[in-house]
Design an enzyme around this catalytic site. Structure first.
Site, mmCIF file in Angstrom:
data_model
loop_
_atom_site.group_PDB
_atom_site.id
_atom_site.type_symbol
_atom_site.label_atom_id
_atom_site.label_comp_id
_atom_site.label_asym_id
_atom_site.label_seq_id
_atom_site.Cartn_x
_atom_site.Cartn_y
_atom_site.Cartn_z
ATOM 1 N N CYS A 38 -6.515 -21.359 15.877
ATOM 2 C CA CYS A 38 -6.817 -21.306 14.447
ATOM 3 C C CYS A 38 -7.561 -22.581 14.101
ATOM 4 O O CYS A 38 -7.698 -23.477 14.913
ATOM 5 C CB CYS A 38 -5.522 -21.237 13.647
ATOM 6 S SG CYS A 38 -4.457 -19.894 14.158
ATOM 7 N N ARG B 227 -13.050 -20.330 15.497
ATOM 8 C CA ARG B 227 -11.752 -20.502 16.185
ATOM 9 C C ARG B 227 -10.776 -19.374 15.856
ATOM 10 O O ARG B 227 -9.700 -19.287 16.437
ATOM 11 C CB ARG B 227 -11.132 -21.843 15.799
ATOM 12 C CG ARG B 227 -11.960 -23.053 16.205
ATOM 13 C CD ARG B 227 -11.420 -24.313 15.566
ATOM 14 N NE ARG B 227 -10.126 -24.645 16.082
ATOM 15 C CZ ARG B 227 -9.909 -25.488 17.101
ATOM 16 N NH1 ARG B 227 -10.929 -26.048 17.690
ATOM 17 N NH2 ARG B 227 -8.699 -25.734 17.534
ATOM 18 N N TRP C 15 -6.196 -17.048 13.808
ATOM 19 C CA TRP C 15 -6.191 -16.079 14.901
ATOM 20 C C TRP C 15 -4.728 -15.771 15.127
ATOM 21 O O TRP C 15 -3.957 -16.654 15.514
ATOM 22 C CB TRP C 15 -6.842 -16.672 16.150
ATOM 23 C CG TRP C 15 -6.961 -15.664 17.253
ATOM 24 C CD1 TRP C 15 -7.951 -14.736 17.421
ATOM 25 C CD2 TRP C 15 -6.035 -15.432 18.311
ATOM 26 N NE1 TRP C 15 -7.716 -13.979 18.539
ATOM 27 C CE2 TRP C 15 -6.542 -14.372 19.098
ATOM 28 C CE3 TRP C 15 -4.838 -16.024 18.701
ATOM 29 C CZ2 TRP C 15 -5.891 -13.895 20.233
ATOM 30 C CZ3 TRP C 15 -4.172 -15.558 19.828
ATOM 31 C CH2 TRP C 15 -4.705 -14.490 20.575
ATOM 32 N N ASN D 226 -1.996 -24.733 13.645
ATOM 33 C CA ASN D 226 -2.715 -24.153 14.780
ATOM 34 C C ASN D 226 -1.818 -24.346 15.990
ATOM 35 O O ASN D 226 -1.420 -25.459 16.292
ATOM 36 C CB ASN D 226 -4.048 -24.889 14.992
ATOM 37 C CG ASN D 226 -4.716 -24.449 16.288
ATOM 38 O OD1 ASN D 226 -4.515 -23.320 16.734
ATOM 39 N ND2 ASN D 226 -5.467 -25.339 16.911
ATOM 40 N N GLY D 227 -1.457 -23.270 16.665
ATOM 41 C CA GLY D 227 -0.624 -23.396 17.865
ATOM 42 C C GLY D 227 0.538 -22.419 17.798
ATOM 43 O O GLY D 227 0.480 -21.412 17.106
ATOM 44 N N GLU E 225 -19.982 -12.945 35.244
ATOM 45 C CA GLU E 225 -20.271 -13.520 33.925
ATOM 46 C C GLU E 225 -21.026 -12.522 33.063
ATOM 47 O O GLU E 225 -20.752 -12.356 31.869
ATOM 48 C CB GLU E 225 -21.049 -14.819 34.102
ATOM 49 C CG GLU E 225 -21.684 -15.391 32.843
ATOM 50 C CD GLU E 225 -20.701 -15.693 31.714
ATOM 51 O OE1 GLU E 225 -19.478 -15.669 31.953
ATOM 52 O OE2 GLU E 225 -21.161 -15.940 30.595
ATOM 53 N N LYS F 192 -19.818 -11.175 29.386
ATOM 54 C CA LYS F 192 -20.669 -11.245 28.187
ATOM 55 C C LYS F 192 -20.717 -9.882 27.502
ATOM 56 O O LYS F 192 -20.541 -9.755 26.309
ATOM 57 C CB LYS F 192 -22.093 -11.681 28.540
ATOM 58 C CG LYS F 192 -22.253 -13.133 28.893
ATOM 59 C CD LYS F 192 -22.150 -14.107 27.738
ATOM 60 C CE LYS F 192 -20.830 -14.601 27.380
ATOM 61 N NZ LYS F 192 -20.020 -15.387 28.258
ATOM 62 N N GLU G 164 -17.173 -8.635 26.018
ATOM 63 C CA GLU G 164 -16.530 -9.377 24.913
ATOM 64 C C GLU G 164 -17.298 -9.250 23.596
ATOM 65 O O GLU G 164 -16.733 -9.492 22.541
ATOM 66 C CB GLU G 164 -16.313 -10.840 25.268
ATOM 67 C CG GLU G 164 -17.533 -11.689 25.412
ATOM 68 C CD GLU G 164 -17.165 -13.156 25.607
ATOM 69 O OE1 GLU G 164 -16.120 -13.606 25.142
ATOM 70 O OE2 GLU G 164 -17.951 -13.862 26.261
ATOM 71 N N HIS H 285 -15.679 -0.044 49.020
ATOM 72 C CA HIS H 285 -14.220 -0.136 49.215
ATOM 73 C C HIS H 285 -13.464 0.345 47.983
ATOM 74 O O HIS H 285 -12.363 -0.122 47.708
ATOM 75 C CB HIS H 285 -13.848 -1.584 49.573
ATOM 76 C CG HIS H 285 -14.540 -2.069 50.811
ATOM 77 N ND1 HIS H 285 -14.184 -1.672 52.084
ATOM 78 C CD2 HIS H 285 -15.638 -2.853 50.954
ATOM 79 C CE1 HIS H 285 -14.984 -2.225 52.956
ATOM 80 N NE2 HIS H 285 -15.885 -2.946 52.313
ATOM 81 N N LYS I 89 -13.040 -18.777 19.617
ATOM 82 C CA LYS I 89 -13.885 -19.594 20.486
ATOM 83 C C LYS I 89 -13.073 -20.509 21.392
ATOM 84 O O LYS I 89 -13.432 -20.745 22.534
ATOM 85 C CB LYS I 89 -14.826 -20.446 19.623
ATOM 86 C CG LYS I 89 -15.788 -21.309 20.410
ATOM 87 C CD LYS I 89 -16.754 -20.493 21.221
ATOM 88 C CE LYS I 89 -17.728 -21.332 21.986
ATOM 89 N NZ LYS I 89 -18.579 -20.543 22.905
HETATM 90 C C1 AGP Z 1 -16.688 -16.838 27.229
HETATM 91 O O1 AGP Z 1 -17.798 -16.186 26.641
HETATM 92 C C2 AGP Z 1 -15.439 -16.692 26.405
HETATM 93 N N1 AGP Z 1 -15.634 -17.053 25.071
HETATM 94 C C3 AGP Z 1 -14.233 -17.359 27.037
HETATM 95 O O2 AGP Z 1 -14.021 -16.702 28.267
HETATM 96 C C4 AGP Z 1 -14.349 -18.868 27.339
HETATM 97 O O3 AGP Z 1 -15.307 -19.115 28.340
HETATM 98 C C5 AGP Z 1 -12.993 -19.362 27.846
HETATM 99 O O4 AGP Z 1 -12.047 -19.155 26.822
HETATM 100 C C6 AGP Z 1 -12.978 -20.833 28.258
HETATM 101 O O5 AGP Z 1 -13.277 -21.634 27.147
HETATM 102 P P1 AGP Z 1 -13.596 -23.208 27.397
HETATM 103 O O6 AGP Z 1 -14.825 -23.267 28.235
HETATM 104 O O7 AGP Z 1 -13.771 -23.770 26.028
HETATM 105 O O8 AGP Z 1 -12.420 -23.791 28.127
#
Ligand code: AGP
Length: 607
Positions: free
Chosen positions: A2, A27, A74, A98-99, A479, A483, A486, A502, A602
């Site tokens: 958050c 966030r 969040w 936050n937490g 990766e 992308k 998500e 496999h 984020k």
């Molecule tokens: C990647 O597009 C995501 N938003 C997520 O997987 C991110 O890479 C992951 O949470 C790690 O975040 P950080 O690099 O801030 O540690």
């Protein structure tokens, strides 16, 4: 995950709090709320959904007051609705958090037995009631905080305001970041320096266990033992302007197009312009003193780690173990006495990665962090730090931070190779030159975005997809799949192309598009066979390759993009860019929220 803000201002607090929350919305954005002091009493406005819902609420019913706190959520405990939206308050105190308060259930039972009536399902509300009990017993706000904080278990950043105490905000940090901003006769709190950027560039990060009393005159810092301590203020390089979209439709698109500059800046910070060779700052370990390195991260950063494994092992001959942070520390990895740990994190606040770093550090491993936020918790917990120069990355889907991480990791691998004598100077110079050509190659790829947009129209109809790659392109395939999934919510899975037979090939039919990353290198022919195998079963295949690869695929795939000829060593930094654009354009075609996809945030600051 958050965002929290607090202000003691000489002007209306609500607008300043909203400005800070807008910069923290990445966030978390399930709900948002403000609380201020109006005539010494606590007043709140909260709304489900994004900040703009709260803005609408405030237009209906403005919130006066110059002392206040704010929150964008969040959801961890309790549904994302207004009742669970922060701030949580009693008549005496309002709190944003936050937490996670891990012992909230037992605290709640104790407080209910004392007659406290809860209005929400959240863990945060227990903090408001706990403080209120102490305040009703005659404690001052600072005394109540000093008594309540040690009772909390878990990770948290908190901001609190107190009825009848205009001009006082108390902030606390344990496991989740919190920064104090120093203004002119004003003071601020924010989850990170980004939130404070429009207000001030002088910030003080609270250390682990700290809490701080903020008044218009400044801040008094206390450590976990409630001793008054001094904490240095530092100048951040952030400015309000850095947070804008600069005319792009989304932050993610802006950040994709920033990559030539970002990779260039990051490489420039690690390559001596005179010699053209990698010149790193001192590392917390000597390459010749270690026989293995573990690289640990989450999400996109983990795929950067997987890419680095190929570089370190192929170019420098150094064994590398790569792991997901949330797995690493709980599997009790045997730590090599000649080992070291590297963590990679854009935010520098990912709880799993920070915990893995601490796990290894506590057991004597030297630790190196590759981060994008210099003052972050991970940066401050590691023995050494290498910074990616990506600038603030606001889009939840990481793009420019990833290529900047690869730039740092490639330079580290070259530095390691030279130190271990694994590669001669001529080859090293060639590899370094290949890296320095990357910004131009990325630029060239970005000029082909229109062609990628056409391909995306096909993917937008898909329900499931596979991404394939071999060698250095396997982590890039992973990766690319992340992308896509998500931000478009299409199920996409990355796979080593050699694994297709496999099991996964059973999934292939005309409804399963397959993206293949395959520049023409030593493994190309094998991957070309995989392409034919899936085409023979009806799949639409989209290939990211180069001119040589494009001309040798016969029959040609449904769609292909020929990249400029690139040295295989540097290719991953370029091959990922079309996959980023593909994901962006697919999400656009699907109408999903590109910058703030559902259920995500984020910075994952909870385990
Ligand atoms: C990647 O597009 C995501 N938003 C997520 O997987 C991110 O890479 C992951 O949470 C790690 O975040 P950080 O690099 O801030 O540690």
């Amino acid at each position: 995950m958050c965002g929290i803000v607090g202000v003691i201002a000489k002007r209306p607090a609500a607008g300043l709090l909203l400005e800070g929350l807008r910069r923290l919305e990445y966030r978390g954005y399930d709900s948002a709320g403000l609380a201020t002091l109006e005539g010494g009493k606590i007043a709140r406005r909260r709304a489900r959904g994004k900040i703009r819902a709260l803005e609408d609420r405030l237009r209906e019913e403005p919130l006066p007051g110059v002392t206040g706190i704010g929150h964008t959520r969040w959801a961890t405990h309790g549904k994302p609705n207004e009742a669970n939206a922060h701030p949580h308050a009693t008549g005496q105190v309002a709190v944003v958090h936050n937490g996670i308060i891990e012992n909230y259930k037992e605290l709640r039972r104790e407080l209910e037995q004392k007659g406290c009536v809860f209005q929400s399902e959240t863990d945060t509300e227990t903090v408001a009631h706990l403080l209120s009990v102490y305040l009703r017993e005659g404690a001052s706000p600072a005394e109540a905080a000093a008594k309540a904080l040690p009772r909390l278990e878990g990770a948290f950043a908190l901001a609190m305001i107190f009825a009848g105490h205009e001009g006082l905000v108390i902030g606390a940090r344990r496991g989740s970041p919190l920064a104090v901003g120093h203004g002119e006769g004003e003071m601020y709190l924010g989850s990170d320096a980004l939130a404070l950027a429009p207000l001030t560039s002088r910030v003080t990060y609270l250390e682990e266990g700290d809490w701080a009393e903020l008044t218009a005159d400044g801040a008094v810092f206390h450590d976990a033992g409630n001793n008054i301590v001094s904490r240095e203020a530092q100048q951040t390089a952030l400015s309000g302007a850095m947070i804008g979209k600069a005319g792009y439709r989304h932050f993610m698109l802006k950040e994709i197009f920033e990559q030539p500059g970002v990779v260039g800046d990051t490489l420039a910070s690690l390559i001596d312009p005179e010699t053209g060779r990698v010149a790193l700052p001192d590392l917390p370990f000597k390459w010749n003193a270690i026989q293995k390195i573990s690289i640990v991260a989450c999400g996109t950063a983990y795929y950067a780690a997987k890419t680095a494994k190929y570089w370190f092992e192929q170019v420098a001959g150094l064994p590398v173990e790569v792991d997901i942070a949330s797995e690493y520390r709980y599997r009790s990895p045997p730590l090599h006495d000649k080992g070291a740990l590297m963590v990679i994190s854009q935010s520098g606040e990912t709880a799993d990665t920070l915990a893995a770093l601490r796990f290894a550090g506590e057991r004597g491993q030297k630790t190196l962090a590759v981060v994008n936020v210099p003052g972050s918790s991970i940066a401050r917990a590691a023995d050494g730090v290498l910074q990616t120069h990506a600038g603030p990355e606001i889009g939840v889907a990481s793009t420019k931070a990833f290529t900047a991480q690869l730039a740092v990791l490639a330079c580290l691998a070259l530095d390691c190779a030279r130190t271990r004598g694994a590669v001669d100077e001529t080859r090293l110079d060639a590899l370094t030159q290949a890296l320095r050509a990357v910004p131009g190659h990325i630029n060239a790829v970005l000029q082909k975005s229109a062609s990628i947009r056409e391909a995306a129209q096909i993917l937008a109809e898909a329900r499931d997809m596979l991404y394939l790659g071999r060698g250095l392109y396997y982590p890039i395939a992973l990766e690319g799949a992340l992308k896509l999934k998500e931000i478009s919510y299409i199920h996409a899975e990355g796979y080593a192309a050699g694994e297709l037979k496999h099991g996964p090939i059973a999934l292939i039919d005309e409804d399963m598009p397959v993206v293949v990353v395959a520049p023409h290198d030593a493994l190309f022919e094998k991957t070309a066979s995989n392409i034919q195998e899936v085409m023979a079963r009806g799949a639409k295949v989209l290939v990211v390759t180069d001119e040589k690869g494009a001309s040798s695929l016969d029959p040609p795939p449904f769609w292909q993009l020929a990249l400029p000829e690139i040295d295989p060593f540097a290719a991953p930094l370029v091959c990922v860019v079309p996959l980023q654009v593909l994901a962006y354009e697919t999400a656009l075609a699907k109408g999903t929220d590109v910058d703030q996809p559902r259920n995500l945030a984020k910075s994952v600051t909870v385990e």
